[in-house]
Design an enzyme around this catalytic site. Structure first.
Site, PDB file in Angstrom:
ATOM      1  N   GLU A   4      -0.955  -8.477   5.097  1.00 46.73           N
ATOM      2  CA  GLU A   4      -0.545  -8.677   6.497  1.00 46.73           C
ATOM      3  C   GLU A   4      -1.726  -8.601   7.461  1.00 46.73           C
ATOM      4  O   GLU A   4      -1.577  -8.847   8.644  1.00 46.73           O
ATOM      5  CB  GLU A   4       0.548  -7.661   6.889  1.00 46.73           C
ATOM      6  N   HIS A  17      -3.128  -5.011   1.482  1.00 47.02           N
ATOM      7  CA  HIS A  17      -2.452  -5.404   2.724  1.00 47.02           C
ATOM      8  C   HIS A  17      -2.660  -6.893   2.963  1.00 47.02           C
ATOM      9  O   HIS A  17      -3.691  -7.271   3.519  1.00 47.02           O
ATOM     10  CB  HIS A  17      -3.068  -4.676   3.925  1.00 47.02           C
ATOM     11  N   CYS A  21       0.833  -1.212   0.000  1.00 44.24           N
ATOM     12  CA  CYS A  21       0.000   0.000   0.000  1.00 44.24           C
ATOM     13  C   CYS A  21       0.870   1.266   0.000  1.00 44.24           C
ATOM     14  O   CYS A  21       1.500   1.555  -0.999  1.00 44.24           O
ATOM     15  CB  CYS A  21      -0.993  -0.054   1.143  1.00 44.24           C
TER      16      CYS A  21
HETATM   17  N1  LIG Z   1      -3.394   1.966   3.526  1.00 45.42           N
HETATM   18  C1  LIG Z   1      -2.461   2.711   3.001  1.00 45.42           C
HETATM   19  O1  LIG Z   1      -1.260   2.447   3.120  1.00 45.42           O
HETATM   20  C2  LIG Z   1      -2.923   3.980   2.328  1.00 45.42           C
HETATM   21  C3  LIG Z   1      -1.883   4.680   1.513  1.00 45.42           C
HETATM   22  C4  LIG Z   1      -2.197   6.149   1.403  1.00 45.42           C
HETATM   23  N2  LIG Z   1      -3.316   6.404   0.564  1.00 45.42           N
HETATM   24  C5  LIG Z   1      -0.964   6.898   0.918  1.00 45.42           C
HETATM   25  O2  LIG Z   1      -1.030   7.712   0.032  1.00 45.42           O
HETATM   26  O3  LIG Z   1       0.077   6.699   1.449  1.00 45.42           O
END
Ligand SMILES: NC(=O)CC[C@H](N)C(=O)O
Length: 199
Positions: free
Chosen positions: A175, A173, A81
């Site tokens: 995890e 994710h 992410c």
């Molecule tokens: N769950 C996440 O890691 C979101 C990422 C977030 N939108 C960002 O720009 O970092």
């Protein structure tokens, strides 16, 4: 069998969940906050969280440059992410001044799958692994990848998992689900890079 030592970048984000998943995948897992700690790991996970915050804190903690250098030198690295965003060579919509560590020739779009309240779970077919339950929270997607990057998964027509050499990234994710196969794949990548006795 050798047990790799894998760090989790512990500046912000869901560090604990990655430490647990790595331990379950047979690695020695440690938080990394300082350059000295970075120097001692065989591979690194960059967790989900907020990429703008991770980017700022990495600068503040003096980790951004050493980390870029280790990635350039081939240290295996996995980002989920916000971590995927940090591994992209380019962000389509960066916040002003937002920098990445780079490592994967790809262009990412932040928050592409929508806002916090549009978070969702979906089964994602990851090549080499199979169906993985992915949690998408303000998740980015990958707009495009360069020739060296291999697309491992798509969701709704958008790229959500990519590998380039020792660098692995997912929009979602894994995890958070108790399914450790993505972490097992990463631990295997670290093992390949550091066969027994090579450290
Ligand atoms: N769950 C996440 O890691 C979101 C990422 C977030 N939108 C960002 O720009 O970092």
């Amino acid at each position: 069998m050798n047990t790799p030592v894998i760090g989790v970048l512990a500046l912000q984000g869901d560090v604990r969940e990655h430490l647990i998943a790595l331990a379950a995948a047979d690695a020695v897992a440690r938080p990394v906050r300082r350059p000295e700690e970075l120097a001692e790991v065989d591979g690194l996970v960059i967790p989900g969280g907020e990429s703008t915050t991770i980017s700022k804190l990495a600068d503040l903690f003096g980790l951004a440059e050493p980390l870029r250098e280790r990635i350039r030198n081939g240290m295996p690295v996995y980002g989920s992410c916000a971590g995927l965003i940090m591994l992209a060579d380019k962000i389509l919509d960066p916040r002003s001044g937002q920098e990445t560590f780079g490592g994967i020739d790809m262009i990412v779009r932040r928050n592409a799958f929508g806002r916090q309240n549009e978070s969702f779970e979906a089964t994602v077919e990851v090549s080499g692994i199979g169906g993985v339950e992915g949690v998408f929270i303000r998740a980015p997607w990958v707009e495009s990848v360069g020739a060296a990057a291999e697309v491992l998964a798509e969701h709704d027509g958008h790229i959500v998992a990519v590998r380039q050499g020792g660098a692995l990234a997912t929009s979602f994710h894994p995890e958070l689900t108790g399914d450790h196969r993505v972490h097992e794949l990463f631990v295997e990548m670290v093992r390949e890079k550091h066969p027994a006795g090579s450290r």
